[in-house]
Design an enzyme around this catalytic site. Structure first.
Site, PDB file in Angstrom:
ATOM      1  N   LYS A  61       1.780   1.937  -5.281  1.00 29.56           N
ATOM      2  CA  LYS A  61       2.676   1.239  -6.185  1.00 29.56           C
ATOM      3  C   LYS A  61       1.285   1.730  -8.289  1.00 29.56           C
ATOM      4  O   LYS A  61       1.831   1.879  -8.743  1.00 29.56           O
ATOM      5  CB  LYS A  61       3.006  -0.343  -6.258  1.00 29.56           C
ATOM      6  CG  LYS A  61       3.800  -0.592  -5.485  1.00 29.56           C
ATOM      7  CD  LYS A  61       3.945  -2.002  -4.805  1.00 29.56           C
ATOM      8  CE  LYS A  61       2.327  -2.452  -4.656  1.00 29.56           C
ATOM      9  NZ  LYS A  61       2.218  -2.093  -3.062  1.00 29.56           N
ATOM     10  N   GLY A  87      -4.482  -4.555  -4.024  1.00 34.86           N
ATOM     11  CA  GLY A  87      -5.523  -2.818  -3.596  1.00 34.86           C
ATOM     12  C   GLY A  87      -4.832  -2.323  -4.664  1.00 34.86           C
ATOM     13  O   GLY A  87      -4.147  -1.237  -3.648  1.00 34.86           O
ATOM     14  N   HIS A  88      -4.886  -1.642  -5.283  1.00 34.88           N
ATOM     15  CA  HIS A  88      -4.349  -0.440  -6.008  1.00 34.88           C
ATOM     16  C   HIS A  88      -4.834   0.707  -6.554  1.00 34.88           C
ATOM     17  O   HIS A  88      -5.646   0.264  -7.422  1.00 34.88           O
ATOM     18  CB  HIS A  88      -3.198  -1.058  -7.103  1.00 34.88           C
ATOM     19  CG  HIS A  88      -2.160  -1.839  -6.850  1.00 34.88           C
ATOM     20  ND1 HIS A  88      -1.503  -2.736  -7.653  1.00 34.88           N
ATOM     21  CD2 HIS A  88      -1.896  -2.711  -6.021  1.00 34.88           C
ATOM     22  CE1 HIS A  88      -1.060  -3.528  -7.756  1.00 34.88           C
ATOM     23  NE2 HIS A  88      -0.549  -3.340  -5.830  1.00 34.88           N
ATOM     24  N   GLN A 137       2.154  -6.172  -3.272  1.00 35.55           N
ATOM     25  CA  GLN A 137       2.640  -5.802  -1.769  1.00 35.55           C
ATOM     26  C   GLN A 137       3.664  -5.601  -1.423  1.00 35.55           C
ATOM     27  O   GLN A 137       3.850  -4.565  -2.286  1.00 35.55           O
ATOM     28  CB  GLN A 137       2.574  -7.740  -1.249  1.00 35.55           C
ATOM     29  CG  GLN A 137       1.462  -8.526  -1.755  1.00 35.55           C
ATOM     30  CD  GLN A 137       0.966  -8.869  -3.403  1.00 35.55           C
ATOM     31  OE1 GLN A 137       1.167  -9.180  -3.792  1.00 35.55           O
ATOM     32  NE2 GLN A 137      -0.643  -8.496  -2.739  1.00 35.55           N
ATOM     33  N   ASP A 172       1.027  -1.431   0.465  1.00 37.05           N
ATOM     34  CA  ASP A 172      -0.150   0.168   0.059  1.00 37.05           C
ATOM     35  C   ASP A 172       0.764   1.199   0.230  1.00 37.05           C
ATOM     36  O   ASP A 172       0.589   2.516   0.325  1.00 37.05           O
ATOM     37  CB  ASP A 172      -0.974  -0.276   0.720  1.00 37.05           C
ATOM     38  CG  ASP A 172      -1.980  -1.406   1.753  1.00 37.05           C
ATOM     39  OD1 ASP A 172      -1.953  -1.573   0.067  1.00 37.05           O
ATOM     40  OD2 ASP A 172      -2.126  -1.944   2.452  1.00 37.05           O
TER      41      ASP A 172
HETATM   42  P1  GDP Z   1      -0.709   0.395  -3.860  1.00 38.95           P
HETATM   43  O1  GDP Z   1      -0.902  -0.981  -3.066  1.00 38.95           O
HETATM   44  O2  GDP Z   1       0.883  -0.031  -3.177  1.00 38.95           O
HETATM   45  O3  GDP Z   1      -1.041   0.296  -4.867  1.00 38.95           O
HETATM   46  O4  GDP Z   1      -1.468   1.450  -2.834  1.00 38.95           O
HETATM   47  P2  GDP Z   1      -2.960   1.503  -2.567  1.00 38.95           P
HETATM   48  O5  GDP Z   1      -3.363   2.089  -3.599  1.00 38.95           O
HETATM   49  O6  GDP Z   1      -3.870   0.214  -1.813  1.00 38.95           O
HETATM   50  O7  GDP Z   1      -2.675   2.803  -1.210  1.00 38.95           O
HETATM   51  C1  GDP Z   1      -2.474   4.043  -1.116  1.00 38.95           C
HETATM   52  C2  GDP Z   1      -2.866   4.762  -1.026  1.00 38.95           C
HETATM   53  O8  GDP Z   1      -2.764   6.526  -1.325  1.00 38.95           O
HETATM   54  C3  GDP Z   1      -4.382   5.046  -2.724  1.00 38.95           C
HETATM   55  O9  GDP Z   1      -5.751   5.120  -1.664  1.00 38.95           O
HETATM   56  C4  GDP Z   1      -4.170   6.064  -3.144  1.00 38.95           C
HETATM   57  O10 GDP Z   1      -4.848   6.316  -3.945  1.00 38.95           O
HETATM   58  C5  GDP Z   1      -3.496   6.745  -2.330  1.00 38.95           C
HETATM   59  N1  GDP Z   1      -2.247   8.114  -2.332  1.00 38.95           N
HETATM   60  C6  GDP Z   1      -1.328   7.152  -3.156  1.00 38.95           C
HETATM   61  N2  GDP Z   1      -0.581   8.506  -3.617  1.00 38.95           N
HETATM   62  C7  GDP Z   1      -0.641   9.524  -2.917  1.00 38.95           C
HETATM   63  C8  GDP Z   1      -0.081  10.696  -2.294  1.00 38.95           C
HETATM   64  O11 GDP Z   1       0.205  11.229  -3.030  1.00 38.95           O
HETATM   65  N3  GDP Z   1      -1.123  11.528  -1.263  1.00 38.95           N
HETATM   66  C9  GDP Z   1      -2.134  11.043  -0.335  1.00 38.95           C
HETATM   67  N4  GDP Z   1      -2.416  12.402   0.284  1.00 38.95           N
HETATM   68  N5  GDP Z   1      -2.445   9.778  -0.935  1.00 38.95           N
HETATM   69  C10 GDP Z   1      -2.483   9.089  -1.945  1.00 38.95           C
HETATM   70  P1  IMO Z   2      -0.648  -3.736  -1.963  1.00 32.23           P
HETATM   71  O1  IMO Z   2      -0.632  -4.665  -3.636  1.00 32.23           O
HETATM   72  C1  IMO Z   2      -0.835  -4.906   1.676  1.00 32.23           C
HETATM   73  C2  IMO Z   2      -1.126  -8.778   3.575  1.00 32.23           C
HETATM   74  C3  IMO Z   2      -2.103  -9.166   4.328  1.00 32.23           C
HETATM   75  C4  IMO Z   2      -1.161 -10.475   5.629  1.00 32.23           C
HETATM   76  C5  IMO Z   2      -0.492 -11.318   4.680  1.00 32.23           C
HETATM   77  C6  IMO Z   2      -0.857 -12.220   4.092  1.00 32.23           C
HETATM   78  O2  IMO Z   2      -1.694  -3.692  -2.066  1.00 32.23           O
HETATM   79  O3  IMO Z   2       0.379  -3.588  -1.564  1.00 32.23           O
HETATM   80  P2  IMO Z   2      -2.735 -12.532   1.547  1.00 32.23           P
HETATM   81  O4  IMO Z   2      -4.046 -12.298   1.649  1.00 32.23           O
HETATM   82  O5  IMO Z   2      -1.434 -12.536   0.801  1.00 32.23           O
HETATM   83  O6  IMO Z   2      -2.320 -13.877   2.367  1.00 32.23           O
HETATM   84  O7  IMO Z   2      -2.199 -11.490   3.578  1.00 32.23           O
HETATM   85  O8  IMO Z   2      -0.398  -9.597   3.651  1.00 32.23           O
HETATM   86  N1  IMO Z   2      -1.317  -8.150   2.802  1.00 32.23           N
HETATM   87  C7  IMO Z   2      -0.651  -7.077   1.899  1.00 32.23           C
HETATM   88  N2  IMO Z   2      -1.143  -5.991   2.399  1.00 32.23           N
HETATM   89  N3  IMO Z   2      -1.176  -5.276   0.692  1.00 32.23           N
HETATM   90  C8  IMO Z   2      -0.597  -5.881   0.361  1.00 32.23           C
HETATM   91  O9  IMO Z   2      -1.484  -5.095  -1.649  1.00 32.23           O
HETATM   92  C9  IMO Z   2      -0.926  -7.181   1.080  1.00 32.23           C
HETATM   93  N4  IMO Z   2      -1.509  -7.692  -0.106  1.00 32.23           N
HETATM   94  C10 IMO Z   2      -1.011  -9.155   1.185  1.00 32.23           C
HETATM   95  O10 IMO Z   2      -2.416  -8.438   4.751  1.00 32.23           O
HETATM   96  O11 IMO Z   2      -0.985  -9.203   6.766  1.00 32.23           O
HETATM   97 MG    MG Z   3      -2.546  -1.824  -1.973  1.00 33.91          MG
END
Ligand code: GDP
Ligand code: IMO
Ligand code: MG
Length: 426
Positions: A16, A40-41, A222, A13
């Site tokens: 990416k 979850g991106h 991840q 999270d």
């Molecule tokens: P990922 O799994 O690495 O793709 O990241 P996620 O999408 O799960 O979580 C990142 C969250 O931060 C998302 O809700 C994005 O919309 C948000 N986000 C990304 N870059 C920024 C930033 O620079 N500032 C803020 N406030 N939110 C951001």
């Molecule tokens: P993105 O791509 C954050 C974590 C779960 C748990 C552990 C094992 O959005 O960064 P799993 O379901 O893979 O067996 O869970 O890994 N986990 C993540 N945490 N971002 C993710 O993906 C994750 N994918 C798995 O919360 O701790």
């Molecule tokens: Mg994510």
């Protein structure tokens, strides 16, 4: 650079999806290589938010080929649902290629994930509940199915029969729901029909693309600390999110990746269980969580929040050889007066600057912190590095100095436009 790999440097999270989408505007191909819909991106374009789980984050860019490569675990039913959801949001082009070697994640994997986590009780991993671990287990124990098997009905039925003979016993032992072959075949029917034309040998496609000098972005899922080998085991996922795993997970040679870009949040977060040395609670954690909307994209769980952790970042940069970094969610830290950075750990009176290999030791480390002042002003509309407040620039410089990396991109908001480029990486 013709090819670039993106790697999350923390526990996932990190942002990416946003960076991949940014790079995708100049890429010809975007590749997801491991994990499944545990990812979850989130991507934002002019206020519209898209949540991607299995589809690569190049999907919003017309003309880009989006590859779901060999090392992924793909739930075909979830993939079809995701495609329908994006169609509902106005996405028209699904220029995708799905590896015939990728593993098929089926309803019984989800049920196994559920019953195992329940059986573990307090020792649970805190998985996303998507069946990821059980599906990778089947791959390793050679009773799994591959996407190519979906194209051969007779063989698919045979594989399901042999797989379910084992899985149903395990489910029965846990008191979980058992499955018949027919039930699984019925559940898969629509997805099989829809996805069949996209299933192919993506490794051949990618090797030719590399040979032809195509611009390719490998999207990480991840984060490095969730790596099954180098992460905080057992509180990890069941695959390797490291960029160094991409060659195996795509069928490409080591030389196919020109650079690895590390994605680092301006603070730390983690979902699920496991040690987290710089974890915060109380008002500061709440303020950062609220401002950063730190709730899981997949499970909606509140994310645990903490300060930036230099030993952890140096450990990850060392494993993959990361030199170039995107610093994300920097805008969030204007909610605090003082920002702390963990510079080293102490364990049993000894100073270390890496992650110990066992969670017992990691739970015992005492972080040493330095403090820097926050900037206390909204930076989300700033588009050039020079225009950032001095305290903000000082924080960036400190991170570079402590981690030995170069921060090439600074993200100050979720939208694609809220991005400051200091040095082009792709
Ligand atoms: P990922 O799994 O690495 O793709 O990241 P996620 O999408 O799960 O979580 C990142 C969250 O931060 C998302 O809700 C994005 O919309 C948000 N986000 C990304 N870059 C920024 C930033 O620079 N500032 C803020 N406030 N939110 C951001
Ligand atoms: P993105 O791509 C954050 C974590 C779960 C748990 C552990 C094992 O959005 O960064 P799993 O379901 O893979 O067996 O869970 O890994 N986990 C993540 N945490 N971002 C993710 O993906 C994750 N994918 C798995 O919360 O701790
Ligand atoms: Mg994510």
């Amino acid at each position: 650079m013709a090819t670039v790999a993106i790697e999350g440097m923390q526990w996932g999270d990190e942002g990416k999806g946003k960076v991949t989408d940014y790079f995708a505007s100049r890429a010809e191909i975007v590749v997801r290589s491991q994990g499944g819909n545990n990812a979850g991106h989130s991507i934002e374009h002019h206020g519209v938010r898209y949540a991607l789980q299995l589809l690569p984050s190049g999907i919003l860019n017309k003309g880009v080929v989006n590859v779901l490569a060999d090392g992924m675990v793909i739930n075909p039913i979830a993939l079809l649902d995701e495609i329908k959801r994006l169609k509902g949001q106005g996405v028209e082009e699904f220029n995708i290629k799905i590896s015939n070697r990728a593993s098929v994640l089926l309803p019984y994997h989800i049920e196994l994930d559920r019953v195992r986590e329940a059986a573990l009780g307090k020792a649970k991993i805190g998985t996303t509940g998507k069946g990821i671990g059980p599906c990778y287990e089947d791959k390793a124990s050679r009773c799994g199915l591959r996407m190519g098997d979906l194209l051969e009905e007779e063989y698919l039925i045979e594989r399901l029969e042999s797989s379910l003979a084992i899985k149903n016993r395990e489910l029965a032992a846990f008191g979980g729901k058992q499955f018949t072959v027919q039930e699984v075949m019925d559940a898969l029917k629509e997805a099989r029909e829809y996805l069949a034309p996209y299933i192919c040998d993506t490794s051949v496609f990618l090797r030719n693309a590399v040979k032809d000098g195509k611009k390719i972005c490998f999207e990480g899922a991840q984060g490095a600390l969730l790596c099954i080998t180098h992460g905080t085991y057992p509180y990890v996922t069941s695959s390797s999110p490291l960029a160094t795993a991409i060659p195996v997970n795509t069928g490409l040679p080591l030389t196919a990746i020109d650079d690895v870009v590390g994605i680092m949040k301006a603070y730390s977060t983690r979902v699920g269980e496991g040690p987290f040395p710089t974890e915060l609670d109380g008002d500061i954690a709440k303020a950062i969580r609220d401002k950063g909307h730190e709730y899981g994209t997949v499970t909606k769980r509140p994310r645990r929040v903490g300060w930036l952790d230099v030993p952890q970042l140096k450990y990850v940069a060392g494993i993959t050889g990361i030199k170039h970094v995107c610093l994300m969610l920097l805008d969030v830290l204007d909610v605090v007066d003082e920002i702390k950075i963990c510079t080293e750990y102490k364990i049993n009176g000894k100073v270390i600057d890496y992650i110990p290999s066992t969670v017992m030791e990691l739970a015992r480390v005492e972080p040493t912190y330095i403090s820097v002042p926050s900037w206390k002003e909204d930076i989300s509309g700033i588009t050039s590095y020079d225009a950032l407040p001095e305290n903000c620039k000082a924080y960036i410089a400190k991170i570079e100095e402590l981690t030995g990396t170069e921060i090439c991109m600074v993200s100050v908001g979720p939208d694609k436009d809220a991005t400051i480029i200091r040095k082009e990486m792709f």
